[in-house]
Design a protein around this motif. Sequence first.
Motif, mmCIF file in Angstrom:
data_model
loop_
_atom_site.group_PDB
_atom_site.id
_atom_site.type_symbol
_atom_site.label_atom_id
_atom_site.label_comp_id
_atom_site.label_asym_id
_atom_site.label_seq_id
_atom_site.Cartn_x
_atom_site.Cartn_y
_atom_site.Cartn_z
ATOM 1 N N ILE A 271 -5.008 34.761 8.107
ATOM 2 C CA ILE A 271 -5.980 33.669 8.002
ATOM 3 C C ILE A 271 -5.912 33.027 6.611
ATOM 4 C CG2 ILE A 271 -8.453 33.131 7.917
ATOM 5 C CD1 ILE A 271 -8.856 35.259 10.115
ATOM 6 N N ARG A 272 -5.766 33.861 5.588
ATOM 7 C CA ARG A 272 -5.671 33.345 4.231
ATOM 8 C C ARG A 272 -4.404 32.498 4.068
ATOM 9 N NH1 ARG A 272 -5.251 37.868 1.705
ATOM 10 N NH2 ARG A 272 -7.466 38.311 1.856
ATOM 11 N N GLN A 273 -3.298 32.989 4.593
ATOM 12 C CA GLN A 273 -2.048 32.241 4.501
ATOM 13 C C GLN A 273 -2.130 30.932 5.267
ATOM 14 O OE1 GLN A 273 0.830 35.083 5.915
ATOM 15 N NE2 GLN A 273 1.155 35.970 3.883
ATOM 16 N N LEU A 274 -2.769 30.952 6.441
ATOM 17 C CA LEU A 274 -2.946 29.731 7.224
ATOM 18 C C LEU A 274 -3.759 28.710 6.444
ATOM 19 C CD1 LEU A 274 -2.770 28.127 9.906
ATOM 20 C CD2 LEU A 274 -4.835 29.344 10.646
ATOM 21 N N GLY A 275 -4.827 29.169 5.794
ATOM 22 C CA GLY A 275 -5.643 28.266 4.993
ATOM 23 C C GLY A 275 -4.863 27.646 3.853
ATOM 24 N N ASP A 276 -4.016 28.451 3.183
ATOM 25 C CA ASP A 276 -3.200 27.927 2.079
ATOM 26 C C ASP A 276 -2.230 26.856 2.574
ATOM 27 O OD1 ASP A 276 -4.479 29.656 0.376
ATOM 28 O OD2 ASP A 276 -2.881 31.173 0.386
ATOM 29 N N VAL A 277 -1.617 27.108 3.741
ATOM 30 C CA VAL A 277 -0.654 26.161 4.299
ATOM 31 C C VAL A 277 -1.340 24.848 4.659
ATOM 32 C CG1 VAL A 277 0.835 25.685 6.281
ATOM 33 C CG2 VAL A 277 0.969 27.899 5.128
ATOM 34 N N VAL A 292 3.124 24.728 12.256
ATOM 35 C CA VAL A 292 1.786 25.011 11.730
ATOM 36 C C VAL A 292 0.785 25.111 12.875
ATOM 37 C CG1 VAL A 292 -0.118 24.108 10.333
ATOM 38 C CG2 VAL A 292 2.225 24.000 9.470
ATOM 39 N N GLU A 293 0.917 24.230 13.857
ATOM 40 C CA GLU A 293 0.041 24.299 15.023
ATOM 41 C C GLU A 293 0.269 25.604 15.791
ATOM 42 O OE1 GLU A 293 -2.495 22.333 15.959
ATOM 43 O OE2 GLU A 293 -2.149 21.390 14.022
ATOM 44 N N GLN A 294 1.515 26.046 15.882
ATOM 45 C CA GLN A 294 1.814 27.319 16.540
ATOM 46 C C GLN A 294 1.224 28.489 15.761
ATOM 47 O OE1 GLN A 294 6.107 27.115 16.822
ATOM 48 N NE2 GLN A 294 6.036 26.287 18.894
ATOM 49 N N LEU A 295 1.321 28.421 14.425
ATOM 50 C CA LEU A 295 0.730 29.462 13.581
ATOM 51 C C LEU A 295 -0.777 29.519 13.780
ATOM 52 C CD1 LEU A 295 0.923 31.570 11.308
ATOM 53 C CD2 LEU A 295 0.787 29.667 9.656
ATOM 54 N N LYS A 296 -1.402 28.347 13.817
ATOM 55 C CA LYS A 296 -2.850 28.279 14.032
ATOM 56 C C LYS A 296 -3.234 28.902 15.374
ATOM 57 C CE LYS A 296 -4.682 24.311 13.060
ATOM 58 N NZ LYS A 296 -5.163 22.910 13.194
ATOM 59 N N GLN A 297 -2.440 28.596 16.395
ATOM 60 C CA GLN A 297 -2.706 29.130 17.732
ATOM 61 C C GLN A 297 -2.528 30.649 17.769
ATOM 62 O OE1 GLN A 297 -0.355 27.282 20.783
ATOM 63 N NE2 GLN A 297 -1.243 28.467 22.424
ATOM 64 N N GLN A 298 -1.504 31.154 17.088
ATOM 65 C CA GLN A 298 -1.271 32.594 17.057
ATOM 66 C C GLN A 298 -2.413 33.332 16.368
ATOM 67 O OE1 GLN A 298 2.513 32.940 15.123
ATOM 68 N NE2 GLN A 298 3.687 32.208 16.888
ATOM 69 N N VAL A 299 -2.853 32.804 15.230
ATOM 70 C CA VAL A 299 -3.947 33.439 14.498
ATOM 71 C C VAL A 299 -5.231 33.386 15.315
ATOM 72 C CG1 VAL A 299 -5.386 33.310 12.422
ATOM 73 C CG2 VAL A 299 -2.908 32.976 12.249
ATOM 74 N N ARG A 300 -5.483 32.250 15.952
ATOM 75 C CA ARG A 300 -6.676 32.118 16.788
ATOM 76 C C ARG A 300 -6.640 33.111 17.944
ATOM 77 N NH1 ARG A 300 -6.493 26.985 17.480
ATOM 78 N NH2 ARG A 300 -5.468 26.941 19.511
ATOM 79 N N GLY A 301 -5.455 33.315 18.532
ATOM 80 C CA GLY A 301 -5.309 34.262 19.624
ATOM 81 C C GLY A 301 -5.574 35.688 19.183
ATOM 82 N N ARG A 302 -5.070 36.069 18.001
ATOM 83 C CA ARG A 302 -5.282 37.418 17.488
ATOM 84 C C ARG A 302 -6.749 37.629 17.121
ATOM 85 N NH1 ARG A 302 -2.689 39.155 13.010
ATOM 86 N NH2 ARG A 302 -2.525 41.253 13.880
ATOM 87 N N LEU A 303 -7.396 36.570 16.633
ATOM 88 C CA LEU A 303 -8.822 36.647 16.318
ATOM 89 C C LEU A 303 -9.646 36.819 17.589
ATOM 90 C CD1 LEU A 303 -11.146 36.379 14.248
ATOM 91 C CD2 LEU A 303 -11.037 33.898 14.601
ATOM 92 N N LEU A 320 -14.366 37.404 9.880
ATOM 93 C CA LEU A 320 -13.033 36.831 10.047
ATOM 94 C C LEU A 320 -13.096 35.500 10.799
ATOM 95 C CD1 LEU A 320 -11.025 40.076 10.862
ATOM 96 C CD2 LEU A 320 -10.886 38.696 8.781
ATOM 97 N N LYS A 321 -14.015 35.403 11.735
ATOM 98 C CA LYS A 321 -14.173 34.139 12.472
ATOM 99 C C LYS A 321 -14.614 33.029 11.521
ATOM 100 C CE LYS A 321 -17.713 33.407 15.161
ATOM 101 N NZ LYS A 321 -18.682 33.436 16.286
ATOM 102 N N ASP A 322 -15.546 33.339 10.620
ATOM 103 C CA ASP A 322 -15.990 32.351 9.628
ATOM 104 C C ASP A 322 -14.843 31.976 8.692
ATOM 105 O OD1 ASP A 322 -18.506 32.382 10.712
ATOM 106 O OD2 ASP A 322 -19.335 33.780 9.233
ATOM 107 N N ALA A 323 -14.031 32.985 8.319
ATOM 108 C CA ALA A 323 -12.899 32.722 7.427
ATOM 109 C C ALA A 323 -11.881 31.815 8.110
ATOM 110 C CB ALA A 323 -12.246 34.043 7.024
ATOM 111 N N TYR A 324 -11.661 32.036 9.403
ATOM 112 C CA TYR A 324 -10.729 31.182 10.147
ATOM 113 C C TYR A 324 -11.266 29.750 10.222
ATOM 114 C CZ TYR A 324 -8.154 29.141 14.030
ATOM 115 O OH TYR A 324 -7.399 28.300 14.804
#
Length: 347
Positions: A271-277, A292-303, A320-324
Amino acid sequence: MDKRTRQRHLQLKTQFCSLRSVTEFSMLVKTEKRKLQLLAAQPAYNTFTVPKKDGGERLIEAPAPALKKAQGSINRFLQSIYYLEKTTAAHGFVVGVRNDDDRRNILTNAKKHLNKTYLLNIDLQDFFHTVTRDEVLDVFMKPPFNFKRQLPDLLADLLTYSGRLPMGAPTSPVLSNFACREMDRRLTAMAEDMLWAYTRYADDMSFSSNRNIDEETVNTVIRIIREEGFVPNKRKIKVYGPKDQKVVTGLLISDKVSLEDNYLAQLETDIRQLGDVLLAQNEQGQLATRWVEQLKQQVRGRLSFAGFVLGRRHERYNQLKDAYYNAVNPPQEEFGAISWRGFPYNF
Protein backbone atom coordinates in the motif's frame (compact mmCIF):
# COMPACT_ATOMS: atom_id res chain seq x y z
CA MET A 1 -30.91 -20.54 1.34
CA ASP A 2 -34.19 -18.73 0.75
CA LYS A 3 -36.87 -20.53 -1.27
CA ARG A 4 -36.80 -18.04 -4.14
CA THR A 5 -33.06 -18.54 -4.74
CA ARG A 6 -33.35 -22.31 -4.56
CA GLN A 7 -36.27 -22.24 -6.96
CA ARG A 8 -34.23 -20.19 -9.43
CA HIS A 9 -31.37 -22.71 -9.38
CA LEU A 10 -33.82 -25.59 -9.73
CA GLN A 11 -35.44 -23.88 -12.70
CA LEU A 12 -32.11 -23.42 -14.48
CA LYS A 13 -31.21 -27.04 -13.78
CA THR A 14 -34.52 -28.28 -15.14
CA GLN A 15 -34.26 -26.14 -18.27
CA PHE A 16 -30.78 -27.40 -19.11
CA CYS A 17 -31.05 -31.03 -18.06
CA SER A 18 -34.30 -31.51 -19.97
CA LEU A 19 -32.65 -30.66 -23.31
CA ARG A 20 -33.02 -33.39 -25.91
CA SER A 21 -31.49 -31.89 -29.04
CA VAL A 22 -29.00 -29.36 -30.38
CA THR A 23 -31.93 -27.31 -31.65
CA GLU A 24 -33.42 -27.02 -28.16
CA PHE A 25 -29.99 -26.12 -26.80
CA SER A 26 -29.52 -23.33 -29.36
CA MET A 27 -32.90 -21.89 -28.43
CA LEU A 28 -32.04 -21.99 -24.72
CA VAL A 29 -28.75 -20.10 -25.12
CA LYS A 30 -30.28 -17.83 -27.79
CA THR A 31 -27.64 -18.60 -30.41
CA GLU A 32 -28.23 -19.94 -33.91
CA LYS A 33 -27.60 -23.65 -34.27
CA ARG A 34 -25.27 -23.15 -37.22
CA LYS A 35 -23.22 -20.57 -35.31
CA LEU A 36 -22.80 -22.94 -32.37
CA GLN A 37 -21.66 -25.70 -34.70
CA LEU A 38 -19.10 -23.39 -36.31
CA LEU A 39 -17.79 -22.26 -32.93
CA ALA A 40 -17.44 -25.89 -31.89
CA ALA A 41 -15.74 -26.95 -35.13
CA GLN A 42 -13.26 -24.05 -35.13
CA PRO A 43 -12.80 -22.84 -31.53
CA ALA A 44 -10.83 -19.58 -31.48
CA TYR A 45 -8.53 -18.86 -28.54
CA ASN A 46 -5.87 -16.29 -27.76
CA THR A 47 -3.01 -18.12 -26.03
CA PHE A 48 -0.33 -16.48 -23.88
CA THR A 49 1.64 -17.16 -20.71
CA VAL A 50 1.76 -15.48 -17.31
CA PRO A 51 4.39 -16.03 -14.58
CA LYS A 52 3.58 -18.35 -11.68
CA LYS A 53 4.24 -17.32 -8.09
CA ASP A 54 6.59 -20.26 -7.56
CA GLY A 55 8.44 -19.77 -10.86
CA GLY A 56 7.76 -21.00 -14.38
CA GLU A 57 4.91 -19.89 -16.60
CA ARG A 58 1.21 -20.67 -16.79
CA LEU A 59 -0.45 -21.10 -20.18
CA ILE A 60 -3.63 -19.08 -20.56
CA GLU A 61 -6.13 -19.84 -23.34
CA ALA A 62 -8.64 -17.01 -23.60
CA PRO A 63 -11.64 -17.72 -25.85
CA ALA A 64 -12.49 -15.23 -28.59
CA PRO A 65 -15.49 -12.97 -27.83
CA ALA A 66 -18.15 -15.01 -29.70
CA LEU A 67 -17.03 -18.28 -28.13
CA LYS A 68 -16.68 -16.70 -24.69
CA LYS A 69 -20.23 -15.37 -24.92
CA ALA A 70 -21.59 -18.84 -25.73
CA GLN A 71 -19.55 -20.39 -22.93
CA GLY A 72 -20.80 -17.72 -20.53
CA SER A 73 -24.41 -18.62 -21.34
CA ILE A 74 -23.69 -22.31 -20.71
CA ASN A 75 -21.78 -21.52 -17.52
CA ARG A 76 -24.84 -19.86 -16.00
CA PHE A 77 -26.71 -23.16 -16.16
CA LEU A 78 -23.78 -25.36 -15.16
CA GLN A 79 -23.10 -23.28 -12.05
CA SER A 80 -26.68 -23.71 -10.83
CA ILE A 81 -26.64 -27.42 -11.60
CA TYR A 82 -23.36 -28.04 -9.78
CA TYR A 83 -24.55 -25.96 -6.84
CA LEU A 84 -27.41 -28.42 -6.40
CA GLU A 85 -25.21 -31.46 -7.16
CA LYS A 86 -21.98 -30.46 -5.38
CA THR A 87 -19.96 -32.98 -3.41
CA THR A 88 -19.41 -32.52 0.32
CA ALA A 89 -15.68 -32.04 -0.32
CA ALA A 90 -15.80 -29.24 -2.92
CA HIS A 91 -15.31 -25.69 -1.63
CA GLY A 92 -13.84 -23.96 -4.69
CA PHE A 93 -15.64 -22.80 -7.85
CA VAL A 94 -19.04 -23.11 -6.14
CA VAL A 95 -21.46 -20.26 -6.72
CA GLY A 96 -22.04 -18.10 -3.65
CA VAL A 97 -25.57 -17.79 -2.32
CA ARG A 98 -26.72 -15.46 0.44
CA ASN A 99 -28.41 -16.89 3.52
CA ASP A 100 -27.03 -20.32 2.73
CA ASP A 101 -26.21 -22.54 5.72
CA ASP A 102 -23.71 -24.45 3.56
CA ARG A 103 -21.72 -21.73 1.81
CA ARG A 104 -18.50 -22.82 0.14
CA ASN A 105 -15.38 -20.66 -0.20
CA ILE A 106 -11.71 -20.56 0.77
CA LEU A 107 -12.60 -19.75 4.38
CA THR A 108 -15.12 -22.57 4.84
CA ASN A 109 -12.57 -24.89 3.26
CA ALA A 110 -9.97 -24.04 5.91
CA LYS A 111 -12.44 -24.17 8.81
CA LYS A 112 -13.10 -27.86 8.15
CA HIS A 113 -9.58 -28.57 9.43
CA LEU A 114 -9.57 -26.62 12.69
CA ASN A 115 -8.27 -28.25 15.88
CA LYS A 116 -6.69 -31.19 14.05
CA THR A 117 -3.31 -32.62 15.05
CA TYR A 118 -2.22 -33.85 11.62
CA LEU A 119 -2.71 -32.38 8.17
CA LEU A 120 -1.96 -33.66 4.66
CA ASN A 121 -1.94 -31.24 1.71
CA ILE A 122 -1.81 -32.43 -1.92
CA ASP A 123 -1.78 -30.19 -4.98
CA LEU A 124 -2.96 -31.50 -8.35
CA GLN A 125 -0.70 -30.87 -11.33
CA ASP A 126 -2.03 -29.15 -14.50
CA PHE A 127 -5.53 -29.40 -13.07
CA PHE A 128 -7.66 -28.09 -15.95
CA HIS A 129 -5.49 -29.63 -18.65
CA THR A 130 -5.80 -33.06 -17.00
CA VAL A 131 -9.56 -33.08 -17.70
CA THR A 132 -9.86 -34.42 -21.25
CA ARG A 133 -12.53 -33.94 -23.87
CA ASP A 134 -13.66 -37.56 -23.36
CA GLU A 135 -14.14 -36.89 -19.66
CA VAL A 136 -16.20 -33.77 -20.42
CA LEU A 137 -18.23 -35.83 -22.88
CA ASP A 138 -18.75 -38.41 -20.13
CA VAL A 139 -19.97 -35.69 -17.74
CA PHE A 140 -22.78 -34.75 -20.13
CA MET A 141 -23.75 -38.36 -20.85
CA LYS A 142 -24.18 -39.23 -17.16
CA PRO A 143 -26.59 -37.92 -14.49
CA PRO A 144 -27.83 -35.32 -13.94
CA PHE A 145 -27.62 -34.52 -17.69
CA ASN A 146 -28.09 -37.87 -19.45
CA PHE A 147 -27.72 -36.22 -22.86
CA LYS A 148 -27.77 -38.35 -26.00
CA ARG A 149 -26.96 -38.14 -29.70
CA GLN A 150 -25.26 -34.97 -30.96
CA LEU A 151 -25.70 -32.70 -27.94
CA PRO A 152 -22.91 -34.06 -25.68
CA ASP A 153 -20.42 -33.94 -28.56
CA LEU A 154 -21.33 -30.35 -29.38
CA LEU A 155 -20.96 -29.30 -25.74
CA ALA A 156 -17.63 -31.09 -25.38
CA ASP A 157 -16.30 -29.34 -28.50
CA LEU A 158 -17.56 -25.94 -27.36
CA LEU A 159 -16.01 -26.26 -23.90
CA THR A 160 -12.64 -27.91 -24.59
CA TYR A 161 -9.55 -26.92 -26.56
CA SER A 162 -6.73 -29.14 -27.83
CA GLY A 163 -8.50 -32.12 -26.29
CA ARG A 164 -8.83 -30.79 -22.73
CA LEU A 165 -10.24 -28.02 -20.56
CA PRO A 166 -8.66 -24.66 -21.43
CA MET A 167 -7.21 -22.47 -18.73
CA GLY A 168 -9.18 -19.30 -19.40
CA ALA A 169 -12.67 -20.45 -20.45
CA PRO A 170 -15.46 -19.41 -18.03
CA THR A 171 -16.80 -22.99 -17.99
CA SER A 172 -13.56 -24.77 -17.08
CA PRO A 173 -13.80 -24.26 -13.28
CA VAL A 174 -17.27 -25.76 -12.90
CA LEU A 175 -16.52 -28.57 -15.36
CA SER A 176 -13.42 -29.48 -13.36
CA ASN A 177 -15.69 -29.86 -10.33
CA PHE A 178 -18.00 -32.15 -12.28
CA ALA A 179 -14.99 -34.20 -13.40
CA CYS A 180 -13.86 -34.60 -9.77
CA ARG A 181 -17.14 -36.00 -8.45
CA GLU A 182 -16.11 -39.66 -8.38
CA MET A 183 -12.70 -38.84 -6.88
CA ASP A 184 -14.38 -36.70 -4.21
CA ARG A 185 -16.81 -39.52 -3.47
CA ARG A 186 -14.07 -42.11 -3.04
CA LEU A 187 -11.83 -39.90 -0.93
CA THR A 188 -14.75 -38.73 1.23
CA ALA A 189 -15.70 -42.36 1.91
CA MET A 190 -12.12 -43.14 2.87
CA ALA A 191 -11.91 -40.06 5.10
CA GLU A 192 -15.15 -40.95 6.89
CA ASP A 193 -13.91 -44.48 7.55
CA MET A 194 -10.72 -43.08 9.12
CA LEU A 195 -12.46 -40.23 10.99
CA TRP A 196 -10.65 -37.66 8.84
CA ALA A 197 -11.81 -34.38 7.34
CA TYR A 198 -11.35 -34.05 3.57
CA THR A 199 -11.88 -30.94 1.45
CA ARG A 200 -10.88 -29.85 -2.03
CA TYR A 201 -10.52 -26.23 -3.10
CA ALA A 202 -10.04 -26.50 -6.88
CA ASP A 203 -6.73 -28.37 -7.19
CA ASP A 204 -5.75 -28.03 -3.50
CA MET A 205 -6.69 -31.10 -1.47
CA SER A 206 -6.52 -31.22 2.34
CA PHE A 207 -6.93 -34.12 4.75
CA SER A 208 -6.78 -33.67 8.53
CA SER A 209 -6.94 -36.02 11.49
CA ASN A 210 -6.21 -36.35 15.20
CA ARG A 211 -4.40 -39.59 14.41
CA ASN A 212 -1.06 -39.93 12.67
CA ILE A 213 -1.16 -39.76 8.87
CA ASP A 214 1.46 -42.32 7.91
CA GLU A 215 3.24 -42.93 4.60
CA GLU A 216 1.12 -45.95 3.72
CA THR A 217 -2.09 -43.94 4.04
CA VAL A 218 -0.63 -41.09 1.99
CA ASN A 219 0.21 -43.59 -0.75
CA THR A 220 -3.37 -44.89 -0.67
CA VAL A 221 -4.69 -41.37 -1.20
CA ILE A 222 -2.26 -40.81 -4.08
CA ARG A 223 -3.28 -44.11 -5.67
CA ILE A 224 -6.97 -43.11 -5.65
CA ILE A 225 -6.13 -39.73 -7.16
CA ARG A 226 -4.16 -41.38 -9.96
CA GLU A 227 -6.88 -43.96 -10.60
CA GLU A 228 -9.29 -41.09 -11.18
CA GLY A 229 -7.02 -39.61 -13.84
CA PHE A 230 -5.38 -36.80 -11.87
CA VAL A 231 -1.69 -36.28 -11.11
CA PRO A 232 -0.42 -35.14 -7.69
CA ASN A 233 2.37 -32.57 -7.75
CA LYS A 234 5.15 -34.39 -5.87
CA ARG A 235 6.73 -31.10 -4.81
CA LYS A 236 3.52 -30.04 -3.07
CA ILE A 237 2.70 -33.10 -0.99
CA LYS A 238 3.19 -32.16 2.64
CA VAL A 239 2.31 -33.78 5.96
CA TYR A 240 2.12 -31.57 9.07
CA GLY A 241 2.61 -32.97 12.56
CA PRO A 242 1.47 -31.86 16.04
CA LYS A 243 4.16 -29.15 16.40
CA ASP A 244 3.97 -27.78 12.85
CA GLN A 245 2.27 -24.54 11.87
CA LYS A 246 -0.48 -25.74 9.54
CA VAL A 247 -1.54 -24.02 6.33
CA VAL A 248 -4.61 -24.73 4.15
CA THR A 249 -4.87 -22.82 0.85
CA GLY A 250 -2.68 -20.05 2.20
CA LEU A 251 -4.51 -19.68 5.52
CA LEU A 252 -3.13 -20.56 8.94
CA ILE A 253 -5.26 -22.98 10.94
CA SER A 254 -5.18 -23.91 14.63
CA ASP A 255 -8.24 -23.32 16.77
CA LYS A 256 -9.17 -20.54 14.33
CA VAL A 257 -8.40 -19.45 10.77
CA SER A 258 -5.97 -16.56 10.31
CA LEU A 259 -3.73 -15.01 7.70
CA GLU A 260 -0.14 -16.11 7.25
CA ASP A 261 2.32 -14.29 9.53
CA ASN A 262 3.74 -11.84 6.97
CA TYR A 263 0.51 -11.19 5.05
CA LEU A 264 -0.50 -7.91 6.73
CA ALA A 265 3.08 -6.58 6.92
CA GLN A 266 3.57 -7.20 3.20
CA LEU A 267 0.18 -5.66 2.41
CA GLU A 268 1.15 -2.53 4.36
CA THR A 269 4.38 -2.31 2.34
CA ASP A 270 2.46 -2.76 -0.93
CA ILE A 271 0.00 0.00 0.00
CA ARG A 272 2.86 2.36 0.83
CA GLN A 273 4.59 1.62 -2.47
CA LEU A 274 1.32 2.11 -4.37
CA GLY A 275 0.87 5.50 -2.72
CA ASP A 276 4.41 6.55 -3.66
CA VAL A 277 3.86 5.52 -7.28
CA LEU A 278 0.53 7.35 -7.58
CA LEU A 279 1.89 10.49 -5.94
CA ALA A 280 4.92 10.58 -8.25
CA GLN A 281 2.69 10.03 -11.25
CA ASN A 282 0.41 12.92 -10.31
CA GLU A 283 3.32 15.24 -9.58
CA GLN A 284 4.59 14.60 -13.10
CA GLY A 285 1.16 15.18 -14.60
CA GLN A 286 0.99 11.67 -16.06
CA LEU A 287 -2.11 9.65 -16.86
CA ALA A 288 -2.60 6.37 -15.05
CA THR A 289 -0.79 3.56 -16.85
CA ARG A 290 -2.10 0.05 -17.26
CA TRP A 291 0.42 -1.53 -14.91
CA VAL A 292 -0.40 0.99 -12.17
CA GLU A 293 -4.09 0.19 -12.51
CA GLN A 294 -3.24 -3.52 -12.29
CA LEU A 295 -1.13 -2.87 -9.18
CA LYS A 296 -4.02 -0.95 -7.63
CA GLN A 297 -6.39 -3.81 -8.40
CA GLN A 298 -4.02 -6.41 -6.93
CA VAL A 299 -3.56 -4.47 -3.70
CA ARG A 300 -7.30 -3.87 -3.43
CA GLY A 301 -7.92 -7.60 -3.93
CA ARG A 302 -5.44 -8.57 -1.20
CA LEU A 303 -6.99 -6.00 1.13
CA SER A 304 -10.48 -7.34 0.45
CA PHE A 305 -9.23 -10.87 1.16
CA ALA A 306 -7.82 -9.73 4.52
CA GLY A 307 -11.20 -8.25 5.42
CA PHE A 308 -12.95 -11.44 4.36
CA VAL A 309 -10.76 -13.58 6.63
CA LEU A 310 -10.39 -11.22 9.59
CA GLY A 311 -13.83 -9.62 9.47
CA ARG A 312 -14.76 -6.11 8.37
CA ARG A 313 -14.60 -4.76 11.93
CA HIS A 314 -11.06 -5.96 12.58
CA GLU A 315 -8.91 -3.04 13.79
CA ARG A 316 -5.82 -3.86 11.72
CA TYR A 317 -7.90 -4.37 8.58
CA ASN A 318 -9.57 -0.98 8.99
CA GLN A 319 -6.18 0.69 9.49
CA LEU A 320 -4.96 -0.80 6.22
CA LYS A 321 -8.21 0.09 4.47
CA ASP A 322 -7.76 3.74 5.51
CA ALA A 323 -4.13 3.62 4.35
CA TYR A 324 -5.22 2.28 0.96
CA TYR A 325 -7.88 4.99 0.60
CA ASN A 326 -5.30 7.69 1.40
CA ALA A 327 -2.84 6.13 -1.05
CA VAL A 328 -5.24 6.22 -3.99
CA ASN A 329 -6.84 9.53 -2.98
CA PRO A 330 -4.00 11.80 -1.79
CA PRO A 331 -4.93 15.32 -0.59
CA GLN A 332 -5.28 17.79 -3.46
CA GLU A 333 -2.56 20.09 -2.11
CA GLU A 334 -0.01 17.30 -2.43
CA PHE A 335 -0.48 17.22 -6.21
CA GLY A 336 2.05 18.99 -8.34
CA ALA A 337 1.44 20.26 -11.84
CA ILE A 338 -1.38 18.48 -13.60
CA SER A 339 -1.05 17.71 -17.30
CA TRP A 340 -3.81 19.05 -19.55
CA ARG A 341 -4.02 15.53 -21.02
CA GLY A 342 -5.42 14.23 -17.75
CA PHE A 343 -7.99 17.00 -17.27
CA PRO A 344 -11.59 15.66 -17.25
CA TYR A 345 -13.26 17.57 -20.09
CA ASN A 346 -16.34 15.34 -20.18
CA PHE A 347 -18.43 16.57 -17.26
